[in-house]
Design a protein around this motif. Structure first.
Motif, PDB file in Angstrom:
ATOM      1  N   MET A   1       0.859  -1.192   0.000  1.00  0.00           N
ATOM      2  CA  MET A   1       0.000   0.000   0.000  1.00  0.00           C
ATOM      3  C   MET A   1       0.893   1.239   0.000  1.00  0.00           C
ATOM      4  O   MET A   1       1.909   1.307   0.687  1.00  0.00           O
ATOM      5  N   PRO A   2       0.529   2.259  -0.809  1.00  0.00           N
ATOM      6  CA  PRO A   2       1.312   3.485  -0.791  1.00  0.00           C
ATOM      7  C   PRO A   2       1.077   4.233   0.519  1.00  0.00           C
ATOM      8  O   PRO A   2       0.013   4.116   1.127  1.00  0.00           O
ATOM      9  N   ASP A   3       2.069   5.000   0.922  1.00  0.00           N
ATOM     10  CA  ASP A   3       1.874   5.756   2.147  1.00  0.00           C
ATOM     11  C   ASP A   3       0.893   6.893   1.925  1.00  0.00           C
ATOM     12  O   ASP A   3       0.484   7.186   0.796  1.00  0.00           O
ATOM     13  N   PHE A   4       0.495   7.492   3.041  1.00  0.00           N
ATOM     14  CA  PHE A   4      -0.536   8.516   2.970  1.00  0.00           C
ATOM     15  C   PHE A   4      -0.110   9.697   2.120  1.00  0.00           C
ATOM     16  O   PHE A   4      -0.901  10.243   1.350  1.00  0.00           O
ATOM     17  N   ASP A   5       1.155  10.098   2.252  1.00  0.00           N
ATOM     18  CA  ASP A   5       1.636  11.258   1.477  1.00  0.00           C
ATOM     19  C   ASP A   5       1.575  10.982  -0.026  1.00  0.00           C
ATOM     20  O   ASP A   5       1.227  11.875  -0.825  1.00  0.00           O
ATOM     21  N   ALA A   6       1.916   9.724  -0.410  1.00  0.00           N
ATOM     22  CA  ALA A   6       1.870   9.395  -1.853  1.00  0.00           C
ATOM     23  C   ALA A   6       0.443   9.439  -2.365  1.00  0.00           C
ATOM     24  O   ALA A   6       0.171   9.921  -3.462  1.00  0.00           O
ATOM     25  N   MET A   7      -0.495   8.935  -1.546  1.00  0.00           N
ATOM     26  CA  MET A   7      -1.904   8.955  -1.960  1.00  0.00           C
ATOM     27  C   MET A   7      -2.391  10.394  -2.088  1.00  0.00           C
ATOM     28  O   MET A   7      -3.093  10.741  -3.042  1.00  0.00           O
ATOM     29  N   MET A   8      -2.049  11.243  -1.121  1.00  0.00           N
ATOM     30  CA  MET A   8      -2.476  12.638  -1.176  1.00  0.00           C
ATOM     31  C   MET A   8      -1.848  13.334  -2.387  1.00  0.00           C
ATOM     32  O   MET A   8      -2.479  14.187  -3.038  1.00  0.00           O
ATOM     33  N   LYS A   9      -0.604  12.976  -2.672  1.00  0.00           N
ATOM     34  CA  LYS A   9       0.061  13.581  -3.839  1.00  0.00           C
ATOM     35  C   LYS A   9      -0.665  13.219  -5.133  1.00  0.00           C
ATOM     36  O   LYS A   9      -0.859  14.075  -6.009  1.00  0.00           O
ATOM     37  N   ARG A  10      -1.097  11.964  -5.204  1.00  0.00           N
ATOM     38  CA  ARG A  10      -1.797  11.534  -6.425  1.00  0.00           C
ATOM     39  C   ARG A  10      -3.180  12.198  -6.526  1.00  0.00           C
ATOM     40  O   ARG A  10      -3.632  12.559  -7.625  1.00  0.00           O
ATOM     41  N   GLN A  11      -3.838  12.340  -5.369  1.00  0.00           N
ATOM     42  CA  GLN A  11      -5.118  13.035  -5.377  1.00  0.00           C
ATOM     43  C   GLN A  11      -4.934  14.489  -5.817  1.00  0.00           C
ATOM     44  O   GLN A  11      -5.754  15.039  -6.551  1.00  0.00           O
ATOM     45  N   GLN A  12      -3.830  15.077  -5.330  1.00  0.00           N
ATOM     46  CA  GLN A  12      -3.540  16.459  -5.724  1.00  0.00           C
ATOM     47  C   GLN A  12      -3.294  16.555  -7.241  1.00  0.00           C
ATOM     48  O   GLN A  12      -3.740  17.498  -7.898  1.00  0.00           O
ATOM     49  N   VAL A  13      -2.591  15.546  -7.781  1.00  0.00           N
ATOM     50  CA  VAL A  13      -2.327  15.542  -9.233  1.00  0.00           C
ATOM     51  C   VAL A  13      -3.629  15.465 -10.017  1.00  0.00           C
ATOM     52  O   VAL A  13      -3.827  16.188 -11.001  1.00  0.00           O
ATOM     53  N   LEU A  14      -4.540  14.594  -9.573  1.00  0.00           N
ATOM     54  CA  LEU A  14      -5.830  14.479 -10.275  1.00  0.00           C
ATOM     55  C   LEU A  14      -6.613  15.779 -10.201  1.00  0.00           C
ATOM     56  O   LEU A  14      -7.221  16.212 -11.181  1.00  0.00           O
ATOM     57  N   GLU A  40       5.292  13.409 -12.084  1.00  0.00           N
ATOM     58  CA  GLU A  40       5.417  13.912 -10.717  1.00  0.00           C
ATOM     59  C   GLU A  40       4.737  12.971  -9.737  1.00  0.00           C
ATOM     60  O   GLU A  40       5.258  12.690  -8.645  1.00  0.00           O
ATOM     61  N   ALA A  41       3.538  12.440 -10.125  1.00  0.00           N
ATOM     62  CA  ALA A  41       2.788  11.577  -9.216  1.00  0.00           C
ATOM     63  C   ALA A  41       3.531  10.274  -8.943  1.00  0.00           C
ATOM     64  O   ALA A  41       3.491   9.738  -7.825  1.00  0.00           O
ATOM     65  N   LEU A  42       4.211   9.713  -9.954  1.00  0.00           N
ATOM     66  CA  LEU A  42       4.912   8.440  -9.795  1.00  0.00           C
ATOM     67  C   LEU A  42       6.403   8.640  -9.537  1.00  0.00           C
ATOM     68  O   LEU A  42       7.174   7.670  -9.526  1.00  0.00           O
ATOM     69  N   SER A  43       6.816   9.923  -9.413  1.00  0.00           N
ATOM     70  CA  SER A  43       8.194  10.264  -9.034  1.00  0.00           C
ATOM     71  C   SER A  43       9.223   9.720 -10.030  1.00  0.00           C
ATOM     72  O   SER A  43      10.314   9.272  -9.638  1.00  0.00           O
ATOM     73  N   THR A  44       8.875   9.718 -11.314  1.00  0.00           N
ATOM     74  CA  THR A  44       9.844   9.283 -12.328  1.00  0.00           C
ATOM     75  C   THR A  44      10.427  10.480 -13.073  1.00  0.00           C
ATOM     76  O   THR A  44      11.532  10.395 -13.622  1.00  0.00           O
ATOM     77  N   GLY A  45       9.655  11.574 -13.143  1.00  0.00           N
ATOM     78  CA  GLY A  45      10.123  12.759 -13.869  1.00  0.00           C
ATOM     79  C   GLY A  45      10.161  12.588 -15.369  1.00  0.00           C
ATOM     80  O   GLY A  45      10.623  13.478 -16.096  1.00  0.00           O
ATOM     81  N   ARG A  46       9.690  11.438 -15.820  1.00  0.00           N
ATOM     82  CA  ARG A  46       9.724  11.195 -17.258  1.00  0.00           C
ATOM     83  C   ARG A  46       8.461  10.421 -17.646  1.00  0.00           C
ATOM     84  O   ARG A  46       8.139   9.397 -17.030  1.00  0.00           O
ATOM     85  N   ALA A  47       7.749  10.926 -18.727  1.00  0.00           N
ATOM     86  CA  ALA A  47       6.542  10.249 -19.247  1.00  0.00           C
ATOM     87  C   ALA A  47       6.273  10.787 -20.649  1.00  0.00           C
ATOM     88  O   ALA A  47       6.763  11.865 -21.035  1.00  0.00           O
ATOM     89  N   LYS A  48       5.509  10.031 -21.368  1.00  0.00           N
ATOM     90  CA  LYS A  48       5.153  10.471 -22.745  1.00  0.00           C
ATOM     91  C   LYS A  48       3.807   9.868 -23.126  1.00  0.00           C
ATOM     92  O   LYS A  48       3.359   8.859 -22.543  1.00  0.00           O
ATOM     93  N   ILE A  49       3.159  10.497 -24.113  1.00  0.00           N
ATOM     94  CA  ILE A  49       1.894  10.007 -24.671  1.00  0.00           C
ATOM     95  C   ILE A  49       2.147   9.652 -26.125  1.00  0.00           C
ATOM     96  O   ILE A  49       2.644  10.484 -26.915  1.00  0.00           O
ATOM     97  N   LEU A  50       1.785   8.414 -26.486  1.00  0.00           N
ATOM     98  CA  LEU A  50       1.948   7.920 -27.859  1.00  0.00           C
ATOM     99  C   LEU A  50       0.571   7.839 -28.513  1.00  0.00           C
ATOM    100  O   LEU A  50      -0.320   7.132 -28.024  1.00  0.00           O
ATOM    101  N   GLU A  51       0.395   8.568 -29.638  1.00  0.00           N
ATOM    102  CA  GLU A  51      -0.888   8.528 -30.377  1.00  0.00           C
ATOM    103  C   GLU A  51      -0.782   7.482 -31.474  1.00  0.00           C
ATOM    104  O   GLU A  51       0.194   7.435 -32.222  1.00  0.00           O
ATOM    105  N   ILE A  52      -1.817   6.656 -31.586  1.00  0.00           N
ATOM    106  CA  ILE A  52      -1.785   5.561 -32.551  1.00  0.00           C
ATOM    107  C   ILE A  52      -2.387   5.993 -33.881  1.00  0.00           C
ATOM    108  O   ILE A  52      -3.373   6.739 -33.935  1.00  0.00           O
TER     109      ILE A  52
END
Length: 639
Positions: A1-14, A40-52
């Motif tokens: 289970m993610p900790d409370f801060d991680a859950m709040m961070k994800r809620q904040q992102v949404l 930012e939510a998953l703490s990777t600092g890297r993401a992309k969207i691929l359009e098909i």
């Protein structure tokens, strides 16, 4: 289970993402922000969207954070059969690769390894209705265990993202459609288009309405739509009736005279449509119409022309008809139908030929076969009259009507033939009667000349030698015999010349030359010219070329143009190799006749000369038709 801060961070992102998309309509900005927030939510600092792109079997890196500028918006990736991207799309669920260096299930795209990606998760993005937009791909540059709570977050995130993308795509499509509609409507100037509210007050006045009615939008917004109606229609409340009928029936034709700003009347063809919302509440009215005033006026003028043509045709004494090529009729006038007893349908094609006498049909069709080449039809045939069954002669004439679209007359297309058939039966009978009377007149004239010859001989007896006088009477008789033949009242000059020479054997003499073009002369000129030729011939027989064994005679003529007198016949009589008498002072009656008779009767000029070796005579005679004042027919001829 993610900790409370991680859950709040994800809620904040949404929450941040939801707030962002409320204020942005730019799909590129939204996709870029979605990548930033998920990294930012998953703490990777890297993401992309691929359009098909299904048709090309490719993925475009549409947006991304943490990537070089040469990747986002530029690189296209193939949808490989064994890639994790393809598997995620086909499975419809996120796919995790914890360490791509140990990945044996899928083929990893080379550019990911080159960019230092160690772990990744692919989450498909679905639009409402299950359509696939592409993938949200979260990348990590170090080994990473993506847990189930990460997968559930990404499923929630991509569901929200799919709805947002769909809304933005629909909005972009709608704005594009509206813009095209606006541009189209504003460019349509031939149609008046305007909207009014439920009280029929004008709310939208498009450029076409201004072009048709003349008022600007500022002048009519808020005004009643009745402003476009004529005063009498407003007085009879036609505008109100039209709106009420549209409310009841949905749409009503609006075809009537309307009023232009200038006060002139314009005829508009259009409709009025009632507009309702989904609940059935009246929103207002849409009016659309086209100014067809000029077309209406043209139609009225055309109708008037047709009516005048109909009255003209139906009151003509001739039988009128219309046809295609080769006599294929398309219409016959009432006169033809009444005369022949045929119906309109029976005349079409070659049906009209049944009214023509059987003996005349072949010649009639032959005339049609050559009509196009001759640019006209002119033929006579007998038509059966239905009232008594009698056949009467008609003269039929027609000319083609051309479509002058070609560059030359020969290229013009024949639209149709318009012709008339005129009853000439009485005229032909009169002409036949006239021919009989003329023949009888010539016969009696010859008889009178014979009687005159006998009287002269009885009167003079042995007291004098009547031969010159008798010869002249005989010459007149020969000419009368020639005129009396059926020659349409015109006789060839060569025939007259040879007739006189033949009477004295000169035509058979090898020393005589006769040459010139074919010239046809009216009968009254032939008689006077024949007397002159008779005097010249008898003089040549007695004293000149036809007496001397070595004598030569040339009779030649040409046709010239005289500026004042028109076409002229110039005839030259020339004798040569003749021994002339020493005393040439004596002038007989023959010479007087030669020099004066033509001058008085035809306005000719005659020059008679006694040369050193024979007589020459030049005659200049005008060639104007007796009745029409036109040039007599000339046709080239070699004698």
């Amino acid at each position: 289970m993610p900790d409370f801060d991680a859950m709040m961070k994800r809620q904040q992102v949404l929450g941040d993402f939801g707030e962002f998309v409320l204020h942005s309509q730019d799909i590129n900005q939204v996709l870029q922000e979605a990548c930033r927030l998920v990294g930012e939510a998953l703490s990777t600092g890297r993401a992309k969207i691929l359009e098909i792109f299904h048709a090309d079997r490719q993925l475009l890196v549409r947006a991304g954070v943490g990537w070089d500028p040469g990747i986002v918006g530029k690189i296209r990736l193939p949808l490989e059969e064994h890639s994790s991207e393809t598997f995620a799309i086909e499975a419809g669920m996120p796919v995790i690769s914890h360490d791509i260096s140990k990945e044996e299930r899928f083929q990893i795209l080379p550019f990911l390894r080159e960019a230092g990606v160690v772990a990744l998760v692919n989450a498909p993005i679905f639009l409402p209705g299950g359509r696939v937009f592409g993938l949200l791909q979260v990348d990590a540059t170090e080994p990473r265990d993506f847990h189930q709570h990460d997968v559930q977050f990404l499923r929630t995130y991509t569901t929200i993202l799919g709805s947002v993308i769909d809304r933005l795509l629909l909005g972009r499509t709608l704005r594009s459609t509206e813009e095209r509609f606006r541009l189209t409507v504003e460019q349509v100037r031939d149609y008046a288009i305007f909207l009014s509210d439920p009280q029929d007050r004008i709310t939208d006045w498009l450029p076409g309405a201004e072009a048709v009615f003349g008022w600007t939008a500022a002048e009519v917004i808020g005004q009643s739509a009745a402003i476009t109606f004529s005063p009498e229609d407003r007085e009879s409340q036609q505008d109100r009736w039209e709106a009420e009928t549209a409310c009841r029936d949905g749409v009503v034709p609006n075809v009537r005279w309307h009023l232009h700003k200038s006060g002139r009347r314009i005829f508009v063809e259009g409709s009025t449509r009632a507009l309702y919302d989904e609940d059935g509440a009246l929103l207002g009215f849409l009016r659309l119409g086209q100014d067809v005033t000029e077309r209406l006026m043209s139609e009225e003028r055309l109708h008037e022309e047709k009516e005048r043509f109909r009255l003209l045709v139906e009151n003509m004494p001739q039988l009128v008809w219309r046809s295609g090529d080769e006599g294929n009729w398309t219409w016959a006038s009432p006169q033809w139908l009444d005369y022949t007893g045929q119906s309109q349908e029976q005349t079409h094609g070659l049906g009209w030929l049944q009214a023509v006498h059987p003996d005349d049909r072949e010649a009639t069709m032959q005339a049609w076969h050559v009509a196009r080449d001759q640019n006209g039809l002119d033929v006579e045939y007998r038509l059966r009259r239905a009232s008594d069954g009698a056949y009467r002669w008609h003269r039929t004439r027609s000319v083609p009507l051309h479509d002058s679209s070609g560059s030359s007359r020969s290229e013009d297309r024949v639209l149709e033939w318009l012709g008339t058939s005129t009853d000439i039966d009485d005229l032909k009978r009169l002409q036949e009667r006239q021919g009989v009377l003329v023949a009888e007149l010539h016969h009696r004239t010859r008889n009178l000349l014979n009687v005159a010859q006998a009287i002269v001989m009885q009167t003079l007896g042995r007291q004098a030698t009547p031969k010159p006088l008798i010869d002249r009477l005989v010459a007149l008789g020969r000419v009368q015999s020639l005129i009396g033949q059926d020659r349409e009242d015109e006789i060839g000059l060569e025939e007259v010349v040879r007739l006189e020479l033949r009477s004295y054997g000169g035509d058979e003499n090898g020393r005589v030359t006769v040459a010139g073009p074919l010239v046809l002369l009216p009968g009254e000129r032939v008689q006077d010219l024949a007397l002159v030729l008779h005097e010249l011939t008898t003089n040549a027989v007695k004293h000149g070329a036809l007496k001397e064994e070595r004598g030569q005679l040339e009779v030649r003529w040409v046709v010239t143009q005289d500026g004042d007198r028109g076409p002229m016949l110039v005839l030259n009589w020339r004798e040569s190799d003749v021994v002339m008498p020493a005393d040439q002072s004596r002038h007989g009656y023959g010479r007087v006749l030669i020099e004066r008779v033509l001058s008085r009767s035809t306005g000719s000029r005659t020059l008679f000369t006694l040369g050193a070796d024979g007589v020459t005579c030049q005659i200049e005679m005008p060639l104007l038709s007796r009745s029409l004042g036109e040039m007599a027919p000339l046709r080239p001829c070699t004698v």
